[in-house]
Scaffold this motif. Sequence first.
Motif, PDB file in Angstrom:
ATOM      1  N   LEU A  97       2.397  -1.693   2.964  1.00  0.00           N
ATOM      2  CA  LEU A  97       1.037  -2.024   2.520  1.00  0.00           C
ATOM      3  C   LEU A  97       0.074  -2.077   3.701  1.00  0.00           C
ATOM      4  O   LEU A  97      -0.620  -3.071   3.934  1.00  0.00           O
ATOM      5  N   GLN A  98       0.030  -0.982   4.428  1.00  0.00           N
ATOM      6  CA  GLN A  98      -0.818  -0.814   5.603  1.00  0.00           C
ATOM      7  C   GLN A  98      -1.588   0.500   5.471  1.00  0.00           C
ATOM      8  O   GLN A  98      -1.305   1.302   4.591  1.00  0.00           O
ATOM      9  N   HIS A  99      -2.596   0.710   6.350  1.00  0.00           N
ATOM     10  CA  HIS A  99      -3.302   1.994   6.400  1.00  0.00           C
ATOM     11  C   HIS A  99      -3.830   2.358   5.004  1.00  0.00           C
ATOM     12  O   HIS A  99      -4.389   1.527   4.325  1.00  0.00           O
ATOM     13  N   HIS A 100      -3.629   3.607   4.555  1.00  0.00           N
ATOM     14  CA  HIS A 100      -4.114   4.011   3.233  1.00  0.00           C
ATOM     15  C   HIS A 100      -3.475   3.173   2.131  1.00  0.00           C
ATOM     16  O   HIS A 100      -4.124   2.820   1.141  1.00  0.00           O
ATOM     17  N   ALA A 101      -2.180   2.872   2.290  1.00  0.00           N
ATOM     18  CA  ALA A 101      -1.446   2.165   1.236  1.00  0.00           C
ATOM     19  C   ALA A 101      -1.854   0.709   1.090  1.00  0.00           C
ATOM     20  O   ALA A 101      -1.411   0.035   0.155  1.00  0.00           O
ATOM     21  N   ALA A 102      -2.706   0.206   1.963  1.00  0.00           N
ATOM     22  CA  ALA A 102      -3.218  -1.155   1.807  1.00  0.00           C
ATOM     23  C   ALA A 102      -4.036  -1.293   0.527  1.00  0.00           C
ATOM     24  O   ALA A 102      -4.267  -2.412   0.052  1.00  0.00           O
ATOM     25  N   GLN A 103      -4.463  -0.166  -0.046  1.00  0.00           N
ATOM     26  CA  GLN A 103      -5.243  -0.194  -1.278  1.00  0.00           C
ATOM     27  C   GLN A 103      -4.362  -0.297  -2.520  1.00  0.00           C
ATOM     28  O   GLN A 103      -4.877  -0.447  -3.639  1.00  0.00           O
ATOM     29  N   ALA A 104      -3.064  -0.223  -2.350  1.00  0.00           N
ATOM     30  CA  ALA A 104      -2.162  -0.304  -3.503  1.00  0.00           C
ATOM     31  C   ALA A 104      -2.176  -1.703  -4.101  1.00  0.00           C
ATOM     32  O   ALA A 104      -2.494  -2.691  -3.436  1.00  0.00           O
ATOM     33  N   GLN A 105      -1.822  -1.778  -5.368  1.00  0.00           N
ATOM     34  CA  GLN A 105      -1.713  -3.062  -6.048  1.00  0.00           C
ATOM     35  C   GLN A 105      -0.320  -3.656  -5.779  1.00  0.00           C
ATOM     36  O   GLN A 105       0.674  -2.944  -5.770  1.00  0.00           O
TER      37      GLN A 105
END
Length: 244
Positions: A97-105
């Motif tokens: 849950l970092q970088h682009h994937a920090a936007q994931a739920q």
Amino acid sequence: MKKPDKKHLEKWHEFATEAEFNLALASALISQLRDLLSRQNHVLLAVSGGKSPRALMQTLSTADLDWSRVTIQWVDERLLSRGHVNSNSVLIETNLLQHHAAQAQWQPLLPVINPNDAPRELTETERMTVLQAALQAYQRPDVVVLGMGEDGHTASLFAHAEQLAAGIDLDNATPLLLLQPPAAPYWRISMTLAAIVSAKSIYIAAFGAPKRKVLQQAAQQADVNLPISLVLHHSQGIPVHVYC
């Protein structure tokens, strides 16, 4: 050792180095997620913990996807307080849950304890609370990424655990259960076999010669002493991609 039978060999990928393994698996998962996002509004990805997935998660985190339409959940979790260094949730939060994937739920379901208290294993009452919350939040995954121990366990489905029979019962409609490994620390909460094989795609990530040998054995027949074999043989036509 016999080679895996043909139905598994068609999606069986072996690698000489861990770097090649991680890159190939990350690329496959990114392609899978991108394809699903092109065809549906939302995608749920379930990932496993342990030490091995760090590099894979770090690579996934940089993928240029619409992560706001992706929900991440764990395949299994050690029943510890929030922020415990050995929790799979910390692994996911600090690597995926970092970088682009920090936007994931993401729904971290472990309880917060008094900040003055040391991180600890949960009590029986707390374990039941986590289970109930997890069952309420649970969604059927589109993609499941499974690890595997050298003993053949996957998720937290350990051979000889008292709760294994319920965990591998394909008629068990409850997707999560509490389980105490016979020879590993901490109570766990884990997806059941039935929940795992209800996904659209399954990826097994188990790099290294010792794990490859176990996978080759597991591919020959279903064996409750090798829980990973039950995924291979009871996937009911769902694609199972083995990376080792």
